[in-house]
Write a protein that holds these residues in place. Sequence first.
Motif, short mmCIF file in Angstrom:
data_model
loop_
_atom_site.label_atom_id
_atom_site.label_comp_id
_atom_site.label_asym_id
_atom_site.label_seq_id
_atom_site.Cartn_x
_atom_site.Cartn_y
_atom_site.Cartn_z
N UNK A 159 0.97 -1.15 -0.25
CA UNK A 159 0.33 -0.15 -0.54
C UNK A 159 0.57 1.14 -0.49
N UNK A 160 0.70 1.99 -1.24
CA UNK A 160 1.02 3.52 -0.88
C UNK A 160 0.24 4.60 -0.18
N UNK A 177 18.05 23.75 9.16
CA UNK A 177 17.12 24.09 8.59
C UNK A 177 16.72 23.01 7.05
N UNK A 178 15.73 22.33 6.99
CA UNK A 178 15.20 21.63 5.85
C UNK A 178 14.26 21.73 4.98
N UNK A 179 14.29 21.33 4.13
CA UNK A 179 12.79 21.75 2.98
C UNK A 179 13.60 20.47 2.35
N UNK A 180 12.53 19.96 2.29
CA UNK A 180 12.65 18.09 1.22
C UNK A 180 10.64 18.06 0.45
N UNK A 181 10.85 17.39 -0.18
CA UNK A 181 9.63 17.41 -1.30
C UNK A 181 9.52 15.80 -1.40
N UNK A 182 9.24 15.11 -0.08
CA UNK A 182 8.88 13.66 -0.72
C UNK A 182 8.14 13.40 -2.23
N UNK A 183 7.49 14.26 -2.37
CA UNK A 183 6.37 13.83 -3.67
C UNK A 183 7.67 13.70 -5.12
N UNK A 184 8.89 15.00 -4.93
CA UNK A 184 9.68 14.94 -6.10
C UNK A 184 11.16 14.92 -6.20
N UNK A 185 10.38 13.57 -4.69
CA UNK A 185 11.85 12.67 -4.25
C UNK A 185 11.59 11.51 -5.01
N UNK A 186 10.49 10.87 -3.84
CA UNK A 186 10.23 9.60 -4.32
C UNK A 186 8.78 8.90 -4.58
N UNK A 187 7.87 10.08 -4.23
CA UNK A 187 6.77 10.08 -4.56
C UNK A 187 6.05 9.78 -3.93
N UNK A 188 4.17 8.37 -4.01
CA UNK A 188 3.76 7.63 -3.20
C UNK A 188 4.93 6.56 -2.70
N UNK A 189 4.91 6.83 -1.36
CA UNK A 189 5.51 5.62 -0.96
C UNK A 189 5.30 4.20 -0.35
N UNK A 190 5.83 3.34 -0.49
CA UNK A 190 5.37 2.01 0.34
C UNK A 190 4.63 2.49 2.35
N UNK A 191 4.06 2.15 2.65
CA UNK A 191 3.06 2.11 4.50
C UNK A 191 3.01 1.25 4.09
N UNK A 192 2.80 -0.24 3.67
CA UNK A 192 2.62 -1.13 4.19
C UNK A 192 2.69 -2.35 3.02
N UNK A 193 3.54 -3.39 3.88
CA UNK A 193 4.44 -4.44 2.29
C UNK A 193 3.40 -5.56 2.12
N UNK A 194 3.83 -6.22 1.05
CA UNK A 194 3.42 -7.68 0.46
C UNK A 194 3.54 -8.68 1.82
N UNK A 195 4.73 -8.15 2.39
CA UNK A 195 4.66 -9.29 3.61
C UNK A 195 4.15 -9.39 4.59
#
Length: 328
Positions: A159-160, A177-195
Motif C-alpha cells: 500500500x502506498x 533547517x531542511x526543506x525536503x519534497x517527498x513528492x519530488x523525491x520518492x513520490x507515493x511511498x510504501x507504508x504497508x508491504x505485501x509481507x
Amino acid sequence: MEPPHAVPPPQGRPNPAPTRRRTRLAPSPTGALHLGNARTFLVNWALARQRDWTILLRVEDLDTPRVKPGAIDDTINTLAWLGLDWDEGPLTQLHDLGPYRDAMCALASRSLVYPCELSRAQIDAAASAPHAGDAEPRFPPELRPSARPASFDDESTNWRLLVEPGAVGFTDAFAGPQSIDPGAGVGDFVVWTKRAQPAYQLAVVVDDARQGVTHVVRGDDLLASAARQLLLYDALGLTPMPEYTHLPLVRGADGRRLAKRHGDTRLSTFRDRGVTPQRLIALLARWSGVADGPDAMDASEFLHAFDIRTMPAQDVTYTQEDERWLLA
Ligand code: GLU
C-alpha cells in the motif's frame, strides 16, 4: 510542536505538567551493529543522559525480513557491553501488528492510501528520471489508480501513501533547517508491504507517537525519511511531532557508508578479538569531537566529555590506521 493557535490555560488554573522528554535507541536486530551505529547510539545516549531525557530501547524487528534466533538478545547485549543503559524496554514490534493496522485503517478511511501491485521493475520502467544506485525510484504519479478504497481490506499487497507535491520544512537540531519534497523525491511511498507487515516509515511513526518519543537522534541517511515521517504524522493527526537530530555517518576509506564491504566492523567481532569497550569508545569519542581524549574511555567518561556543539558536521572516515589502533 505547539499547535498553531494554542489557547492559553484559563486564569488561575496551573499549566499542565510538561510531559517528560523521551528518546529511543532503535537498533535493527540484524546482528551487525557496527562502528557507525555504535557512534550514533553512543551520542544519542549521551545527549539523553546530559539532558535528562527518558531512554526507551526499541528493537526494530520489523526492519529485517527474518530475525535470526538470538539476534535480539545479541543486539541488546552488544549495547549493554558498550556501556549504554536505558530506562524502559526492550520493546519489539513484530509480536503485535494491531497498532499499525489501526493506522492503516485510519489512513484508508481518509482515502490517503491505496493498494499497489506494481513491481519495482514496472515502476522503474515508468519512471521518467533515472535514479542513482540503490536509491528508491520515484513513484510516478501517473501510476496511481484513479480510485482509492475507503478501507484497508487487503494486507497481502503493498500500500502506498498519496503524496501531494510540496516541500516539508523542519529544523533539524544538528543538520539545521531542511526543506525536503517527498513528492519530488520518492513520490507515493510504501507504508504497508505485501509481507503483511507495516513498512519502516509507518512503523516508526506509529511507534514513536504511541511511545511518546519527543526526540529522535539517528544517522543522517534517514534525513529524507524524516520528511516522509512528518507527512505521516500529519496524515494520522498525531502530535507532538518529534524534534529530529540527524548525525553525520561513518564512511569507509572509499567514501561509502560503512558496511560489510569495509571488512568486519561489527562490535561483536571487535569484542571477540579482545578489543575493550573503552578502546572502542575512545575511537568513537575522537570521531565525535572529543579532543585529546584518552586512549581508553568508558561510556560515563564520554558522557562528561562530549559536547554536541563540537561534534564535526562532516562524515568521518574509518581508516586502516583506526583498525590497527583498535587492535593494538
Ligand atoms: N532501526 C533503524 C536502524 O537501525 C533506525 C530507524 C530510526 O531511528 O528511525 O537504522
